[in-house]
Design an enzyme around this catalytic site. Structure first.
Site, mmCIF file in Angstrom:
data_model
loop_
_atom_site.group_PDB
_atom_site.id
_atom_site.type_symbol
_atom_site.label_atom_id
_atom_site.label_comp_id
_atom_site.label_asym_id
_atom_site.label_seq_id
_atom_site.Cartn_x
_atom_site.Cartn_y
_atom_site.Cartn_z
ATOM 1 N N LYS A 1 0.843 -1.206 0.000
ATOM 2 C CA LYS A 1 0.000 0.000 0.000
ATOM 3 C C LYS A 1 0.880 1.259 0.000
ATOM 4 C CE LYS A 1 -3.512 2.129 2.933
ATOM 5 N NZ LYS A 1 -4.423 1.945 4.070
ATOM 6 N N GLU B 1 10.471 -4.667 4.738
ATOM 7 C CA GLU B 1 10.550 -6.062 4.288
ATOM 8 C C GLU B 1 10.270 -6.169 2.794
ATOM 9 O OE1 GLU B 1 8.952 -4.946 6.917
ATOM 10 O OE2 GLU B 1 9.055 -6.353 8.608
ATOM 11 N N GLY C 1 -4.837 -2.384 5.480
ATOM 12 C CA GLY C 1 -4.048 -3.525 5.013
ATOM 13 C C GLY C 1 -4.732 -4.866 5.249
ATOM 14 N N ARG C 2 -5.161 -5.115 6.486
ATOM 15 C CA ARG C 2 -5.733 -6.435 6.797
ATOM 16 C C ARG C 2 -7.153 -6.595 6.279
ATOM 17 N NH1 ARG C 2 -4.573 -3.383 10.973
ATOM 18 N NH2 ARG C 2 -6.170 -2.635 12.410
ATOM 19 N N GLU D 1 -4.702 -7.704 15.335
ATOM 20 C CA GLU D 1 -4.205 -6.367 15.018
ATOM 21 C C GLU D 1 -5.353 -5.355 15.142
ATOM 22 O OE1 GLU D 1 -0.539 -5.233 12.271
ATOM 23 O OE2 GLU D 1 -2.331 -5.542 11.075
ATOM 24 N N HIS E 1 -4.580 -34.601 17.319
ATOM 25 C CA HIS E 1 -3.459 -35.438 17.771
ATOM 26 C C HIS E 1 -2.374 -34.593 18.404
ATOM 27 C CE1 HIS E 1 -5.010 -39.089 15.803
ATOM 28 N NE2 HIS E 1 -5.641 -38.168 15.078
ATOM 29 N N LYS F 1 9.497 -1.134 14.711
ATOM 30 C CA LYS F 1 10.041 -0.697 13.405
ATOM 31 C C LYS F 1 11.062 0.411 13.617
ATOM 32 C CE LYS F 1 5.894 -1.148 10.551
ATOM 33 N NZ LYS F 1 4.975 -0.364 9.723
HETATM 34 C C1 G6Q Z 1 -2.494 -4.155 8.225
HETATM 35 C C2 G6Q Z 1 -1.279 -3.447 8.530
HETATM 36 C C3 G6Q Z 1 -0.023 -4.091 8.009
HETATM 37 C C4 G6Q Z 1 0.306 -3.769 6.549
HETATM 38 C C5 G6Q Z 1 1.749 -4.181 6.275
HETATM 39 C C6 G6Q Z 1 2.152 -3.948 4.854
HETATM 40 O O1 G6Q Z 1 -3.603 -3.795 8.489
HETATM 41 O O2 G6Q Z 1 -1.419 -2.131 8.125
HETATM 42 O O3 G6Q Z 1 -0.026 -5.479 8.168
HETATM 43 O O4 G6Q Z 1 -0.580 -4.401 5.695
HETATM 44 O O5 G6Q Z 1 2.603 -3.489 7.128
HETATM 45 O O6 G6Q Z 1 2.050 -2.595 4.508
HETATM 46 P P1 G6Q Z 1 2.209 -2.137 3.022
HETATM 47 O O7 G6Q Z 1 1.118 -2.727 2.214
HETATM 48 O O8 G6Q Z 1 2.150 -0.639 3.057
HETATM 49 O O9 G6Q Z 1 3.557 -2.630 2.547
#
Ligand code: G6Q
Length: 543
Positions: A210, A216, A271-272, A357, A388, A508
């Site tokens: 996003k 990462e 994001g989620r 989250e 199990h 972070k």
């Molecule tokens: C989700 C968070 C988080 C996000 C990641 C990736 O709700 O905001 O998990 O999706 O940190 O972020 P980017 O899509 O900006 O790389």
């Protein structure tokens, strides 16, 4: 500014639930079933193809009345309307929360800052569809003219968990000639293993981010670019082998990806909550545009159900309130999600982010510390594997762990007796948890006295069983939206904001400070605590 009502635990609805819980804590599910022969069919909701059996919960009609009363008093109805109508309910980030607009039909109208966003949503879907058809049809060629065979999605968190989960869940619908990989971890092993057997000439990377700044993802994307260029040599190759999913066109262009190959979304998609946006590009490539749209239709059906159904027949509301019941009135700390469907193996991991989250918060929207428990820990594994391993603790341990069983009447693969046996197990587990086995029953069976305590199952352990016909794209959409909105329901009652995640920030920032200390040639001056300083020194010495 959110309103500041009386503290939650001081409201008459909360207090009534506390009194009622005392009574229910002393009641066994055996007694509840004995007292009401119709219970097993009465305490169910059959909606949208989901048979939702909550009869094996430690509730009665009064509980449901009190819980839905709490939801009413918490303003859930208004909160739902505010979300769907595009109000900026993500208060700390001043954003609307409109994942529901991502699956709205073409003729719907959802206004954000005076603009209807639905046409933009469908324009991106159409662009994804055109691209997906080219790749799936073999018309999108790599730089050297080879057909694309491998798709590697690079993303993390919300830009990874949804795509991986959906790919695994709907593998039966996927184009098997395409090979999908997902890279998220900054641990180089993740990238190295994902591409170890791939030919760069036949590989397409989707950089899904996003913000297009996430450490990462950008580190993996840079390694992917190096890996591709090492084989393809020509920087012009990037345009054929990289596409982006992002809201940040400038950063995408700076990376070297042609913005014509960028699929956009908007700041009102968290994001989620983004798997229905362009973040789902890998899903569409795997299952095809038609199936992707069927999945969106499933989401939308559940959105409409959540928006309109009365609380006592509203699946997400019921699910949210049942979770809250144990979390706040029975001291339960966790909820186990147990899909009896191998394709849902990543579903618990996906739900961990969605739920934890979102509602892992310790202050209310107006910044006051809560004096009650908020989001529980979610965890789980597909059945029957868990039986199990950890089910022992659920059956006979000292912790109360409400379980969500998810099962499907028709299997993806008809194979001998497999499905009947799988289903026998899911029904048996819910039955055993609820009713257990008494010492008297064991005695009658002739079990030796000394063994009886070990073999006794107390029972009275609650579970929901969700039974669906088949794991189709639409069914997956309904299930995910069910959990999304149950999280929203709980957030509304707990008065927390489910749509921000400030808790991920501190780590972070600290990592950003430590990285140069690990990499610097000169001995850095360390100003952390003594433990962190020693770990850094040890790492530097031995790396
Ligand atoms: C989700 C968070 C988080 C996000 C990641 C990736 O709700 O905001 O998990 O999706 O940190 O972020 P980017 O899509 O900006 O790389």
């Amino acid at each position: 500014m959110p309103r500041t009502p009386a503290p939650l635990t001081q409201t008459p609805e909360w207090k009534a639930l506390e009194v009622h819980a005392r009574e229910l804590r002393a009641t066994h599910l055996r007694g509840l079933f004995r007292a009401d022969p119709a219970r097993g069919e009465r305490l169910t909701v059959n909606a949208l193809g989901i048979y939702f059996d909550y009869s094996k919960h430690r509730v009665n009609d009064e509980t449901l009345k009190l819980l839905t009363g709490l939801a009413q008093a918490s303003g859930l109805r208004d909160a739902i309307d505010a979300m769907f109508s595009g109000e900026k309910i993500n208060f700390t980030e001043d954003r609307a929360v409109l994942h529901t607009a991502l699956r709205a039909p073409k003729d719907a109208v959802v206004m954000v800052d005076g603009e209807n966003v639905v046409p933009q949503v469908h324009a991106v879907l159409d662009k994804m569809e055109t691209f997906a058809r080219k790749v799936r049809g073999g018309d999108w060629k790599g730089h050297t003219g080879r057909t694309i065979k491998n798709i590697v999605n690079i993303g993390i968190g919300g830009s990874d968990l949804g795509p991986v989960m959906a790919y695994e869940a709907l593998k039966a619908y996927s184009q098997r000639a395409l090979n999908f990989r997902f890279v998220s971890n900054i641990d180089g092993t993740d990238f190295a293993e994902a591409v170890i057997d791939l030919n760069p000439e036949e590989t397409l990377f989707i950089v899904a981010s996003k913000t297009f700044t996430t450490l990462e993802t950008m580190t993996n994307a840079n390694s992917a670019r190096d890996w591709a260029l090492q084989a393809l040599k020509d920087p012009a190759a990037i345009a054929r082998h990289f596409v982006a999913v992002s809201t940040n066109a400038d950063a995408v262009a700076r990376f070297g990806i042609d913005t014509a190959n960028m699929f956009g979304f908007w700041d009102w998609v968290g994001g989620r909550y983004s798997m229905c946006s362009a973040i789902g590009l890998s899903t569409m490539l795997a299952i095809g545009p038609k199936n992707f749209r069927a999945m969106l239709a499933g989401f939308h059906e559940m959105d409409e159900h959540f928006r309109t159904a009365p609380f006592e027949r509203n699946l997400p509301v019921l699910m949210g309130l049942l979770g809250l019941w144990y979390n706040n009135f029975f001291d339960a700390q966790t909820i186990a999600v147990l899909p009896y469907e191998q394709y849902l193996k990543r579903f618990p991991a996906y739900l961990q982010q969605l739920t934890m989250e979102s509602n892992g918060k310790r202050v209310t929207l107006d910044g006051k510390p809560v004096d009650y428990q908020t989001g529980p820990v979610y965890w789980g594994e597909p059945g029957t594997n868990g039986q199990h391993s950890f089910y022992q603790l659920i059956h006979q341990g000292t912790k109360l762990i409400p379980c969500d069983f998810i099962a499907f009447t028709r299997p993806a693969h008809k194979l001998g007796r497999h499905h009947d046996l799988l289903m026998a197990n899911v029904f048996a587990q819910a039955e055993a948890l609820a009713f257990g086995k008494t010492a008297e029953e064991l005695e009658k069976e002739g079990v030796k006295d000394w063994l009886i305590p070990h073999k006794t199952f107390e029972g009275n352990r609650p579970s929901t069983t969700m039974l669906l016909d088949e794991l189709t794209p639409a069914a997956l959409g309904k299930l995910v939206a069910l959990y999304e909105h149950s999280v929203f329901t709980q957030g509304a009652v707990w008065r927390v904001g489910p749509f921000d995640q400030w808790g991920v920030e501190l780590g972070k920032v600290l990592a950003g400070r430590i990285a140069p200390e690990l990499e610097s040639k000169a001995e850095p001056e360390l100003k952390h605590d003594t433990s962190t300083n020693a770990l850094i020194r040890r790492y530097r010495r031995n790396k």
